[in-house]
Scaffold this motif. Structure first.
Motif, short mmCIF file in Angstrom:
data_model
loop_
_atom_site.label_atom_id
_atom_site.label_comp_id
_atom_site.label_asym_id
_atom_site.label_seq_id
_atom_site.Cartn_x
_atom_site.Cartn_y
_atom_site.Cartn_z
N UNK A 170 -94.35 66.87 87.34
CA UNK A 170 -94.13 67.79 86.23
C UNK A 170 -93.91 69.22 86.74
N UNK A 171 -94.76 69.65 87.65
CA UNK A 171 -94.64 71.01 88.19
C UNK A 171 -93.35 71.17 89.00
N UNK A 172 -93.04 70.16 89.80
CA UNK A 172 -91.83 70.23 90.63
C UNK A 172 -90.58 70.23 89.75
N UNK A 173 -90.56 69.38 88.72
CA UNK A 173 -89.42 69.32 87.82
C UNK A 173 -89.26 70.64 87.07
N UNK A 174 -90.37 71.22 86.63
CA UNK A 174 -90.31 72.50 85.92
C UNK A 174 -89.74 73.58 86.83
N UNK A 175 -90.19 73.60 88.08
CA UNK A 175 -89.68 74.60 89.04
C UNK A 175 -88.17 74.43 89.24
N UNK A 176 -87.72 73.21 89.46
CA UNK A 176 -86.29 72.97 89.66
C UNK A 176 -85.49 73.32 88.41
N UNK A 177 -86.05 73.04 87.25
CA UNK A 177 -85.37 73.39 86.01
C UNK A 177 -85.23 74.91 85.89
N UNK A 178 -86.32 75.63 86.19
CA UNK A 178 -86.29 77.10 86.12
C UNK A 178 -85.27 77.66 87.11
N UNK A 179 -85.20 77.08 88.31
CA UNK A 179 -84.20 77.52 89.28
C UNK A 179 -82.79 77.27 88.75
N UNK A 180 -82.59 76.14 88.12
CA UNK A 180 -81.28 75.80 87.56
C UNK A 180 -80.88 76.81 86.48
N UNK A 181 -81.83 77.12 85.61
CA UNK A 181 -81.55 78.04 84.51
C UNK A 181 -81.30 79.45 85.03
N UNK A 182 -82.10 79.89 86.00
CA UNK A 182 -82.00 81.26 86.51
C UNK A 182 -80.85 81.43 87.48
N UNK A 183 -80.49 80.36 88.16
CA UNK A 183 -79.49 80.50 89.21
C UNK A 183 -80.18 80.93 90.49
N UNK A 184 -79.44 81.07 91.53
CA UNK A 184 -80.03 81.41 92.82
C UNK A 184 -80.06 82.91 93.08
N UNK A 185 -79.39 83.68 92.27
CA UNK A 185 -79.35 85.12 92.48
C UNK A 185 -80.68 85.75 92.07
N UNK A 186 -81.32 86.52 92.98
CA UNK A 186 -82.63 87.10 92.66
C UNK A 186 -82.60 88.05 91.47
N UNK A 187 -81.46 88.67 91.17
CA UNK A 187 -81.42 89.63 90.06
C UNK A 187 -81.56 88.94 88.70
#
Length: 195
Positions: A170-187
């Protein structure tokens, strides 16, 4: 006699589905059809008559959850910020897909085309319900115009399947989902998305 046969068939279907729900919860999408048949007290042919493919069985097992997710998409449509509503719904789909073993497999498209007449009922239900949610986000300029609900479901399935054997899926999936939504750009990432 035909009425009795229909009643027997309905009872068999209900018994098979109840057993399948337990087996899929315990063993995921790879649950043994033979074990389901034995536990339900029917032959393998009876299971296959009601559920001609493993995917058909997984769709039946997942139907209630998929309907709830569809209803949730309808509830969120037009409520508040369109991007936030879409992301909230997708987050729930990810959480459900991780928690409900077999749901990600039920949502996955069958690229072999083995059942073209029926397609993927689970994904079709979600696509229909989430279409207006995505359309609003696109209209508001919050999501790219070329993004489809099918794309989003495919991402969810990928995340759920990629994390199912992680020690904390659950935690790993949530993290990957958040990365997907945010994109890889730190801004584009917030503090909570970096954790």
């Amino acid at each position: 006699m035909p009425d009795r046969q229909r009643a027997d068939a309905r009872r068999n279907y209900a018994r098979i589905l109840a057993v399948a729900e337990e087996e899929v919860a315990a063993h995921g999408s790879g649950a043994s059809l033979e074990q389901i048949a034995r536990t339900a007290g029917v032959g393998s042919a009876t299971v296959r008559r009601h559920f001609p493919t493993r995917h058909a069985l997984l769709e039946a097992v997942s139907r209630t959850r998929v309907e709830a997710l569809g209803e949730r998409a309808r509830e969120l449509t037009g409520k508040g910020d369109s991007r936030d509503a879409l992301v909230a719904w997708l987050s729930e789909v990810v959480a459900y897909s991780v928690a409900a073993r077999g749901l990600a497999a039920a949502l996955a498209y069958d690229s072999s085309g083995s059942d073209p007449a029926h397609g993927n009922a689970c994904s079709a239900t979600l696509e229909e319900a989430a279409g207006p949610l995505l359309d609003l986000a696109v209209q508001d300029g919050a999501v790219a115009a070329d993004v489809t609900v099918s794309d989003l479901i495919t991402l969810v399935v990928g995340i759920a399947l990629a994390t199912e054997h992680h020690h904390d899926p659950a935690a790993r999936a949530d993290r990957l989902f958040r990365l997907t939504v945010a994109g890889l750009s730190p801004r584009h990432r917030t503090t909570t998305e970096r954790t």
